[in-house]
Design a protein around this motif. Sequence first.
Motif, short mmCIF file in Angstrom:
data_model
loop_
_atom_site.label_atom_id
_atom_site.label_comp_id
_atom_site.label_asym_id
_atom_site.label_seq_id
_atom_site.Cartn_x
_atom_site.Cartn_y
_atom_site.Cartn_z
N ALA A 161 -8.15 -0.12 1.44
CA ALA A 161 -7.69 -0.79 0.22
C ALA A 161 -8.06 -2.26 0.22
CB ALA A 161 -6.17 -0.62 0.08
N ALA A 168 -4.76 1.13 4.44
CA ALA A 168 -4.64 -0.30 4.12
C ALA A 168 -5.96 -1.03 4.32
CB ALA A 168 -3.55 -0.93 4.97
N VAL A 228 -4.05 6.86 -2.73
CA VAL A 228 -3.58 5.53 -2.35
C VAL A 228 -3.56 4.64 -3.58
CG1 VAL A 228 -4.17 3.46 -1.04
CG2 VAL A 228 -4.33 5.72 0.03
N SER A 259 -1.22 5.27 7.15
CA SER A 259 -1.00 4.10 6.30
C SER A 259 -1.86 2.93 6.76
CB SER A 259 0.48 3.72 6.31
OG SER A 259 0.71 2.57 5.52
N LEU A 306 -2.03 0.54 -4.95
CA LEU A 306 -1.40 -0.74 -4.61
C LEU A 306 -0.42 -1.13 -5.71
CD1 LEU A 306 -4.48 -2.80 -3.34
CD2 LEU A 306 -3.00 -1.26 -2.06
N CYS A 324 2.31 -1.33 4.96
CA CYS A 324 1.16 -2.23 5.07
C CYS A 324 0.98 -2.94 3.74
CB CYS A 324 -0.11 -1.45 5.42
SG CYS A 324 -0.04 -0.62 7.02
N VAL A 327 0.86 -1.19 0.00
CA VAL A 327 0.00 0.00 0.00
C VAL A 327 0.90 1.24 0.00
CG1 VAL A 327 -1.83 1.24 1.19
CG2 VAL A 327 -1.74 -1.26 1.29
N VAL A 358 -5.03 -8.08 5.47
CA VAL A 358 -4.38 -6.77 5.52
C VAL A 358 -3.30 -6.86 6.59
CG1 VAL A 358 -4.66 -4.31 6.02
CG2 VAL A 358 -6.43 -5.54 4.76
#
Length: 576
Positions: free
Chosen positions: A307, A304, A260, A300, A262, A277, A252, A290
Amino acid sequence: MIGSVPKKTESLCALPASRPTWAMNITTIQGKEPISLREKFSDWPEPGRIIKMKGHATDDQEKQNQVAPVLQLKPYDANLMHQTQSPEEVLKLEHTVLGRGRGTFKKYESEEITVLTDNVKVWLVHEYKNYEIFPEYHHMLYSNEGYVVRWEYHLEEFDGFVRKNKAKRCAYYFWQGTECEINMKGATALMTVELDKEKGPQIRVTQNREPPSFLNLFKGKMVVRTDKRPLLDRDPNLGRRSYPLEVEMFIVRGECEEEVHLHQVAASTASLRSRACFVVVAPGNGEVFVWVGAKATSHSRQFAITAGNNILDNYNGAVASVTKVEEQCEPARFIMLLGGREDYGSLVGSDESHHYTPRMFIFTSTSGVFKADEVLCPHRVPNRDTQYPFIQSDLYDANQPALILVDAKYQLWLWQGWFESSSEGERTTGSSRQHFAQNKKVAMETINEYVELMMLAENPKVYPIEAGNEPTEFIALFPFWTDREDIKQQFTRDQGGIHKTKGGRRTSINTAYRLLTRTEYTLEELKQKPEGVDPSKLEEYLSEEEFKKVLGITREEFKAMKKWKQVTLKQQKGLY
């Protein structure tokens, strides 16, 4: 233009009657000028007319024996390196500051403008054709592909009384993955021009160096995959509906919720980072984990979790649950999915917070002046720690051999690049190594001054390291890493076949500096051409006793000899 002004009916580039309507355009290089150019100059030097004395070396031989003089470089001002980093990167298009592609900005003292996104379109470029991607798959990008992204937006102005919507605008980004082939990169740029019907601004974006305005278009859902599209027919969206059943892992990144993104990494515990993360997906088991590092920042951790929930939509019901996992508290199931435990430089046992922004400086002296240029993260945010502001390619894609300082607050590293071998695999020798040794010496002096000015309670240690032999603590400063065995083998060949284990022997920068500035060597040591030694003056590194023992004469007697006799004697004794 000198002379009378021509009439409107005359051509400004009209040629005189005596000049032909065509001319030859010849490109040449220094030392290889054709006679047609040399004859235009009355004082052009003619080496062929110089009378050479019998027994003296030719020009070519002298050039081979000579080593270019090394510039006397001065250390860079460490105070400049400690100055506050430049502010956040902002976008400016068509004479308007758009910030990070969103938000409200002051235009004048009493006027504000707000940037509002109206629409986003994404096209995949494949084999010189473009395919528009469905909106639900906009955020999924592959590193071996190129994309064109159309951003439609408008500005809202507020003068303190009335809000006015301005006309819509368009900007085109063309994103190129790191594994995208060179012809595909060219096709992406050409397709951007073709798709840009509005003739708006066009912005090139490379993977891992995305500006905040680009990341903002995907509203925190952007995913960069390093594998290949499962299925690519004429409709690229077909390839978005089938995924392999293997475990997938994503780090992340991003310091703002809207930015954000990935990035896919190798599904292994060796890819984990204590200051980051990760999202681990096991489609075959319907699970999403996660993983939260022990030293990850609070923002963060929050990003995460979001996400992890967002990524569920990418697998069309193949996964259904999201489980949060803390570092060193992982269930056995999680470790098994990643193939067992491996060393990744965990910081669990450290008493420090490790909440800081690492810094990177590239040392250069190409202009004859030694300087340090900082590598900045494009999506940095003022007053917020960016845990991973740079990537491995910032090291390996620099002009080699590079000298790069990585400041990790508690430890500093001087990373040394490699010398490119010739096509025959010959070792680089001569002035290039002498220049590099001089740069390395000045870099160490600059770093020592930099450390003295850090004003930390801790006394940070500084280590020199080589490309291909980076220790785990250094690798953990980067969000993802690929071991370069080719560079490691090149270093082994370059150092006479001496093999180093991963991480090499840890020496301090002060020890390395003493070795680099050493002034006396034995004959056997000089034959190995140690770093920092002038190969054209090896005899000067012998002690008085060793000098007389090796050459059979005193240093004064040697200096009194003719130059060519000195060279002959040095060749006989293995000092040339």
